[in-house]
Design a protein around this motif. Sequence first.
Motif, PDB file in Angstrom:
ATOM      1  N   ARG A 160       0.832  -1.201   0.000  1.00  0.00           N
ATOM      2  CA  ARG A 160       0.000   0.000   0.000  1.00  0.00           C
ATOM      3  C   ARG A 160       0.873   1.260   0.000  1.00  0.00           C
ATOM      4  O   ARG A 160       0.655   2.189  -0.771  1.00  0.00           O
ATOM      5  CB  ARG A 160      -0.893  -0.027   1.253  1.00  0.00           C
ATOM      6  N   LEU A 161       1.883   1.266   0.858  1.00  0.00           N
ATOM      7  CA  LEU A 161       2.804   2.413   0.923  1.00  0.00           C
ATOM      8  C   LEU A 161       3.463   2.659  -0.437  1.00  0.00           C
ATOM      9  O   LEU A 161       3.534   3.793  -0.918  1.00  0.00           O
ATOM     10  CB  LEU A 161       3.887   2.138   1.979  1.00  0.00           C
ATOM     11  N   VAL A 162       3.900   1.582  -1.048  1.00  0.00           N
ATOM     12  CA  VAL A 162       4.582   1.702  -2.333  1.00  0.00           C
ATOM     13  C   VAL A 162       3.611   2.203  -3.403  1.00  0.00           C
ATOM     14  O   VAL A 162       3.933   3.073  -4.205  1.00  0.00           O
ATOM     15  CB  VAL A 162       5.199   0.344  -2.738  1.00  0.00           C
ATOM     16  N   ARG A 163       2.408   1.658  -3.385  1.00  0.00           N
ATOM     17  CA  ARG A 163       1.425   2.058  -4.387  1.00  0.00           C
ATOM     18  C   ARG A 163       1.123   3.564  -4.284  1.00  0.00           C
ATOM     19  O   ARG A 163       1.143   4.286  -5.279  1.00  0.00           O
ATOM     20  CB  ARG A 163       0.126   1.260  -4.201  1.00  0.00           C
ATOM     21  N   ILE A 164       0.896   4.018  -3.065  1.00  0.00           N
ATOM     22  CA  ILE A 164       0.567   5.440  -2.878  1.00  0.00           C
ATOM     23  C   ILE A 164       1.730   6.319  -3.325  1.00  0.00           C
ATOM     24  O   ILE A 164       1.557   7.281  -4.071  1.00  0.00           O
ATOM     25  CB  ILE A 164       0.206   5.711  -1.394  1.00  0.00           C
ATOM     26  N   SER A 195      12.205   4.198   3.757  1.00  0.00           N
ATOM     27  CA  SER A 195      11.359   5.388   3.685  1.00  0.00           C
ATOM     28  C   SER A 195      10.928   5.612   2.242  1.00  0.00           C
ATOM     29  O   SER A 195      11.526   5.079   1.308  1.00  0.00           O
ATOM     30  CB  SER A 195      12.134   6.604   4.180  1.00  0.00           C
ATOM     31  N   VAL A 196       9.908   6.414   2.069  1.00  0.00           N
ATOM     32  CA  VAL A 196       9.451   6.757   0.725  1.00  0.00           C
ATOM     33  C   VAL A 196      10.566   7.468  -0.034  1.00  0.00           C
ATOM     34  O   VAL A 196      10.787   7.221  -1.221  1.00  0.00           O
ATOM     35  CB  VAL A 196       8.181   7.640   0.803  1.00  0.00           C
ATOM     36  N   MET A 203      12.055   6.256  -3.624  1.00  0.00           N
ATOM     37  CA  MET A 203      12.021   7.065  -4.834  1.00  0.00           C
ATOM     38  C   MET A 203      13.432   7.337  -5.350  1.00  0.00           C
ATOM     39  O   MET A 203      13.653   7.378  -6.552  1.00  0.00           O
ATOM     40  CB  MET A 203      11.267   8.383  -4.585  1.00  0.00           C
ATOM     41  N   ALA A 204      14.391   7.496  -4.448  1.00  0.00           N
ATOM     42  CA  ALA A 204      15.771   7.733  -4.884  1.00  0.00           C
ATOM     43  C   ALA A 204      16.316   6.512  -5.624  1.00  0.00           C
ATOM     44  O   ALA A 204      16.956   6.630  -6.671  1.00  0.00           O
ATOM     45  CB  ALA A 204      16.650   8.068  -3.684  1.00  0.00           C
ATOM     46  N   ARG A 205      16.047   5.323  -5.083  1.00  0.00           N
ATOM     47  CA  ARG A 205      16.491   4.091  -5.741  1.00  0.00           C
ATOM     48  C   ARG A 205      15.864   3.957  -7.119  1.00  0.00           C
ATOM     49  O   ARG A 205      16.519   3.584  -8.091  1.00  0.00           O
ATOM     50  CB  ARG A 205      16.093   2.876  -4.905  1.00  0.00           C
TER      51      ARG A 205
END
Length: 243
Positions: free
Chosen positions: A18-22, A107-108, A112-114
């Motif tokens: 869910r975290l990744v999807r958002i 963390s988000v 996103m950096a990766r």
Amino acid sequence: MMNHPRCLVIEDEPEIARLVRISLTLEQWQVETAVDGNQGLVRAANWRPDLVLLDLNLPVLDGLQVLEQLRTWSQVPVIVLTARTWEAVKIQALDAGADDYLTKPFSVAELMARIRSVMRRLNRDPAGQETAFATPEWHVDLEHRRVWVRGTEVHLTPIEYRLLCVLIRERGKVMTHRQLLTAVWGPHHARANHYVRIYMAQLRKKIEIDPGAPRYLLTESGVGYRLAEPDPPPLEKGAGPPG
Ligand code: CA
């Protein structure tokens, strides 16, 4: 919507999925999820994602098996998601062709950096075409095999130079000990981890300003090394007001 890149998330923990999807949806990605390895492979084949986030500890078919099967027909970038206790499997996954990894909890911002780093590498010119590589502190003339650190030429041994070139070619990507050994020394030395440590230390002494706290030749604890990419040109970032 057609042009938005597609990310397949193969993850059985609903909270993480869910975290990744958002997070990805906010960054204009299309996201599909799969909750086990089989489902993940089927989705990957049918939906043709631009990126796969793959949990290693999955039901039915584990992440390493998914990756190995996926790599028989697809070169889609894969970032594996792993728990701290899965260190050995993480290295196997990198050796089997994963592009990078994230250790839970992440963390988000890290996620996103990766992703940006993996996608940037994908869009780079094919290897072998570059004639130079520069950071603010040192640069390499790849045509003439010469290296300068803060304006002064330094001499690298052939092995040091080869090691540096492999890292430059794969910059931003974590390279396992095995991958570095194979690329620099050849497949017969794939287990001689101490070679990499010794030569990396020498290389750091020659090109890092502070070899004890390297800015470019980074250690990935228990895994290998990564050459930090110099900051992307300002255009890639949102052009904010001058600070
Ligand atoms: Ca899991």
